[in-house]
Design an enzyme around this catalytic site. Structure first.
Site, PDB file in Angstrom:
ATOM      1  N   TYR A  62       0.855  -1.220   0.213  1.00 21.80           N
ATOM      2  CA  TYR A  62      -0.044   0.034   0.226  1.00 21.80           C
ATOM      3  C   TYR A  62       0.875   1.318  -0.161  1.00 21.80           C
ATOM      4  O   TYR A  62       1.711   1.622   1.049  1.00 21.80           O
ATOM      5  CB  TYR A  62      -1.003  -0.190   1.029  1.00 21.80           C
ATOM      6  CG  TYR A  62      -1.726   1.295   1.509  1.00 21.80           C
ATOM      7  CD1 TYR A  62      -2.699   1.735   0.432  1.00 21.80           C
ATOM      8  CD2 TYR A  62      -1.308   2.414   2.182  1.00 21.80           C
ATOM      9  CE1 TYR A  62      -3.303   2.718   0.587  1.00 21.80           C
ATOM     10  CE2 TYR A  62      -2.054   3.576   2.312  1.00 21.80           C
ATOM     11  CZ  TYR A  62      -3.097   3.849   1.279  1.00 21.80           C
ATOM     12  OH  TYR A  62      -3.636   5.184   1.812  1.00 21.80           O
ATOM     13  N   HIS A  82      -2.331  16.603  -1.955  1.00 23.90           N
ATOM     14  CA  HIS A  82      -2.729  16.939  -0.564  1.00 23.90           C
ATOM     15  C   HIS A  82      -2.337  18.234  -0.191  1.00 23.90           C
ATOM     16  O   HIS A  82      -2.841  18.529   1.258  1.00 23.90           O
ATOM     17  CB  HIS A  82      -2.231  15.658   0.203  1.00 23.90           C
ATOM     18  CG  HIS A  82      -2.699  14.389  -0.127  1.00 23.90           C
ATOM     19  ND1 HIS A  82      -2.905  13.657  -1.215  1.00 23.90           N
ATOM     20  CD2 HIS A  82      -3.353  13.348   0.953  1.00 23.90           C
ATOM     21  CE1 HIS A  82      -3.268  12.512  -0.994  1.00 23.90           C
ATOM     22  NE2 HIS A  82      -3.803  12.289   0.186  1.00 23.90           N
ATOM     23  N   ASN A  97       1.727  10.941   6.455  1.00 25.09           N
ATOM     24  CA  ASN A  97       1.002   9.952   7.449  1.00 25.09           C
ATOM     25  C   ASN A  97       1.566  10.106   8.697  1.00 25.09           C
ATOM     26  O   ASN A  97       2.815  10.046   8.990  1.00 25.09           O
ATOM     27  CB  ASN A  97       1.191   8.674   7.123  1.00 25.09           C
ATOM     28  CG  ASN A  97      -0.308   7.885   6.292  1.00 25.09           C
ATOM     29  OD1 ASN A  97      -1.335   8.531   6.587  1.00 25.09           O
ATOM     30  ND2 ASN A  97      -0.094   6.873   5.420  1.00 25.09           N
ATOM     31  N   TYR A 103     -17.196  29.676  47.033  1.00 25.24           N
ATOM     32  CA  TYR A 103     -16.413  28.380  46.374  1.00 25.24           C
ATOM     33  C   TYR A 103     -15.192  28.945  45.636  1.00 25.24           C
ATOM     34  O   TYR A 103     -14.102  27.974  45.650  1.00 25.24           O
ATOM     35  CB  TYR A 103     -17.506  27.802  45.280  1.00 25.24           C
ATOM     36  CG  TYR A 103     -18.340  26.992  46.008  1.00 25.24           C
ATOM     37  CD1 TYR A 103     -18.820  27.132  47.392  1.00 25.24           C
ATOM     38  CD2 TYR A 103     -19.395  26.230  45.314  1.00 25.24           C
ATOM     39  CE1 TYR A 103     -19.905  26.285  48.106  1.00 25.24           C
ATOM     40  CE2 TYR A 103     -20.501  25.535  45.998  1.00 25.24           C
ATOM     41  CZ  TYR A 103     -20.478  25.722  47.221  1.00 25.24           C
ATOM     42  OH  TYR A 103     -21.633  24.784  47.735  1.00 25.24           O
ATOM     43  N   ARG A 113     -12.819  28.985  48.542  1.00 25.58           N
ATOM     44  CA  ARG A 113     -12.872  27.714  49.429  1.00 25.58           C
ATOM     45  C   ARG A 113     -12.512  26.471  48.735  1.00 25.58           C
ATOM     46  O   ARG A 113     -11.657  25.730  49.437  1.00 25.58           O
ATOM     47  CB  ARG A 113     -14.197  27.633  50.068  1.00 25.58           C
ATOM     48  CG  ARG A 113     -14.195  26.633  51.265  1.00 25.58           C
ATOM     49  CD  ARG A 113     -15.529  26.464  51.842  1.00 25.58           C
ATOM     50  NE  ARG A 113     -16.443  27.335  51.421  1.00 25.58           N
ATOM     51  CZ  ARG A 113     -17.845  26.737  51.596  1.00 25.58           C
ATOM     52  NH1 ARG A 113     -18.304  25.470  51.743  1.00 25.58           N
ATOM     53  NH2 ARG A 113     -18.728  27.718  51.030  1.00 25.58           N
ATOM     54  N   PHE A 151      -2.274   6.038  12.409  1.00 21.36           N
ATOM     55  CA  PHE A 151      -2.371   7.392  11.880  1.00 21.36           C
ATOM     56  C   PHE A 151      -3.502   7.870  12.670  1.00 21.36           C
ATOM     57  O   PHE A 151      -3.541   9.256  12.370  1.00 21.36           O
ATOM     58  CB  PHE A 151      -2.485   7.379  10.454  1.00 21.36           C
ATOM     59  CG  PHE A 151      -3.484   6.441   9.985  1.00 21.36           C
ATOM     60  CD1 PHE A 151      -4.686   6.577   9.944  1.00 21.36           C
ATOM     61  CD2 PHE A 151      -2.985   5.474   9.074  1.00 21.36           C
ATOM     62  CE1 PHE A 151      -5.622   5.979   9.413  1.00 21.36           C
ATOM     63  CE2 PHE A 151      -3.915   4.464   8.602  1.00 21.36           C
ATOM     64  CZ  PHE A 151      -5.138   4.529   8.672  1.00 21.36           C
ATOM     65  N   GLU A 201     -12.240   5.794   4.275  1.00 27.41           N
ATOM     66  CA  GLU A 201     -11.768   6.283   5.731  1.00 27.41           C
ATOM     67  C   GLU A 201     -13.328   6.862   6.268  1.00 27.41           C
ATOM     68  O   GLU A 201     -13.515   8.007   6.162  1.00 27.41           O
ATOM     69  CB  GLU A 201     -10.826   7.654   5.329  1.00 27.41           C
ATOM     70  CG  GLU A 201      -9.502   7.236   4.915  1.00 27.41           C
ATOM     71  CD  GLU A 201      -8.756   8.142   4.149  1.00 27.41           C
ATOM     72  OE1 GLU A 201      -8.991   9.422   4.469  1.00 27.41           O
ATOM     73  OE2 GLU A 201      -7.810   7.878   3.600  1.00 27.41           O
TER      74      GLU A 201
END
Length: 495
Positions: A45, A75, A189, A273, A276, A321, A405
């Protein structure tokens, strides 16, 4: 390989890269496995196949370099503002460290070019948006890799402007490189965008947690709060680590306090609060942040590539990944940080009300002066903005790559939000810082605890007492600088 710790992040990464420059045997051995695999008539792959939904398409040997080049170019579709240079540098360093662990199979030429970039402060320009935090931070890491090919840009020295990559490469006498089989995939990746944001913010947060305890103690003194809720016995029977640590810090800071002694038997039963419950609230944030630190440290010492290259010759596709481990803790860290600001703003508000001898709005003459009224508005606005930002990104998912995906982490969105939350928290704590310093001035000649007195004097060396309205924005900016300066707590024995 060096084991990277958030507490010594930059030092550890620098040592890791220096070690790899001396001996990159892990990188070379991993690359040899890839080269041997290419001699086989098998599909691997992303090495000799397409990507994502195109994984079943074999690529011929004469097209393998073009395949990797096309991967980076296709990309590089990021958008939005640019990631700050400091975080982009951290992304690059984390990528070098991950590749150096030796399960990615990247070529030495490509690896050494990245090392050259970091050695010469050549930091690629990366847009912040475009990752869904699943197959790694694909778009951001592609942009980080563009200068290898002569595309994209580098930051200038100051991190204020960008320079085309081809101009910078020519200046350094470098030619763009040809990516080898597997190189492009090894580069993009990975979870380095999410990891770099997480590591960057958490490293700063570890300091900010101590500052928050200091400011809480300062406000407690200024408001003549009780020391009783910090009694060690209370926290021993609810023994969360963070809670016990915060209570101990406050007890230490209030040591030898003249203000505390002046009202020890005043008859007040309970404080609000926000005074405290400082140990319970700050402590819960501390424990949450510690969990986030452990997860991010595991991640930055991991291999998040795909496929993974093993020394026995196996090349295995998996899911390392996927950003889910980071996505969850990045959301968690944002929530933990936001709570520090939320309780801080309430303490700031209390100091403006004019209780226990403090002048209303912390100025003697109001009417003509608004006093410290409006900085609290800003704190309130930022706290409310954080409520929106802290909606978890990790509960979302959207399919990509034609459904291949089909579950993504959205950790990249959580990473960007985390930095925004952190910046808001800094501003809110900065407002408490100069508000508490102002309030403490009205307790003179009584002195606060020794630790608080030391911090108060340090603040007054940089920010003066305010007798009338003026440009408060300058003081907010100065207070933010003081918050991040180690000198504020350097001599205090805070845990």
């Amino acid at each position: 390989m060096v084991d990277i710790s958030i507490r010594s992040l930059y030092k550890d990464l620098e040592k890791s890269i220096n070690d790899l420059k001396k001996d990159a045997g892990t990188v070379q051995r991993s690359r040899k496995v890839v080269e041997e695999a290419l001699k086989k008539d098998e599909a691997f792959y992303g090495i000799n196949t397409g990507f994502g939904i195109l994984a079943n398409k074999r690529i011929s040997g004469d097209q393998l370099k073009q395949l990797q080049r096309n991967l980076i170019l296709s990309h590089s579709v990021g958008t939005g503002d640019l990631i700050p240079k400091e975080i982009s540098r951290l992304m690059l360093m984390l990528k070098i460290h991950a590749l150096g662990i030796g399960y990615s199979g990247i070529s030495m030429e490509t690896f050494e070019r990245f090392v050259y970039f970091i050695d010469h402060d050549l930091i690629p320009v990366v847009p912040e948006k475009g990752s869904v935090g699943a197959s790694g931070d694909l778009a951001p890491l592609s942009h980080m890799s563009l200068p290898l090919l002569g595309f994209g840009s580098f930051w200038n020295e100051e991190g204020t402007d960008t320079i085309p990559a081809d101009e910078v490469l020519k200046k350094h006498g470098l030619e763009p490189i040809d990516l080898q089989a597997k190189d492009g995939l090894s580069l993009i990746n990975g979870t380095q965008l999410m990891s770099s944001y997480g590591a960057y913010v958490l490293e700063k947060t570890l300091h900010l947690l101590k500052v928050a305890d200091l400011l809480g103690a300062m406000s407690l003194e200024a408001l003549q709060g009780s020391i009783k809720p910090f009694d060690k016995r209370i926290h021993k029977i609810r023994p969360h680590n963070g809670q016990q640590t915060v209570a101990a810090n406050v007890r230490y800071l209030l040591g030898k306090s003249e203000i505390l002694e002046s009202h020890r038997n005043c008859g007040k039963v309970q404080d609000p609060y926000s005074l405290r419950c400082i140990p319970q609230v700050h402590g819960a944030s501390r424990d949450s942040i510690e969990h986030c630190v452990r997860v991010v440290e595991t991640e930055i010492n991991s291999v998040t590539d795909n496929p993974l290259v093993f020394q026995d010759g196996d090349i295995i596709s998996g899911g390392n990944f996927h950003g889910q481990p980071l996505a969850l803790v990045l959301d968690f860290a944002a929530i933990a940080l936001a709570e520090l600001a939320s309780i801080s703003e309430r303490r700031t508000y209390l100091m403006l009300e004019g209780h226990d001898g403090l002048p209303e709005l912390l100025m003697e003459e109001t009417g003509i002066n608004s006093g410290f009224m409006i900085p609290q508005y800003t704190a309130a606005a930022l706290v409310s903005e954080n409520k929106v930002l802290c909606h978890p990104a990790s509960v979302d998912s959207i399919p990509t790559s034609l459904g291949q995906e089909d579950h993504v982490s959205m950790g990249s969105i959580g990473a960007l939000k985390l930095l925004n939350v952190y910046k808001n928290v800094e501003q809110v704590l900065a407002i408490e810082l100069f508000t508490a310093a102002q309030a403490l001035d009205f307790r003179k000649p009584l002195k606060p605890g020794a630790g608080i007195e030391k911090a108060h004097q340090y603040i007054r060396e940089h920010i003066a007492h305010a007798d009338e309205d003026h440009f408060f924005k300058d003081e907010i900016n100065q207070a933010v600088e003081l918050l991040s300066d180690p000198s504020l707590i350097r001599d205090l024995d805070l845990k």
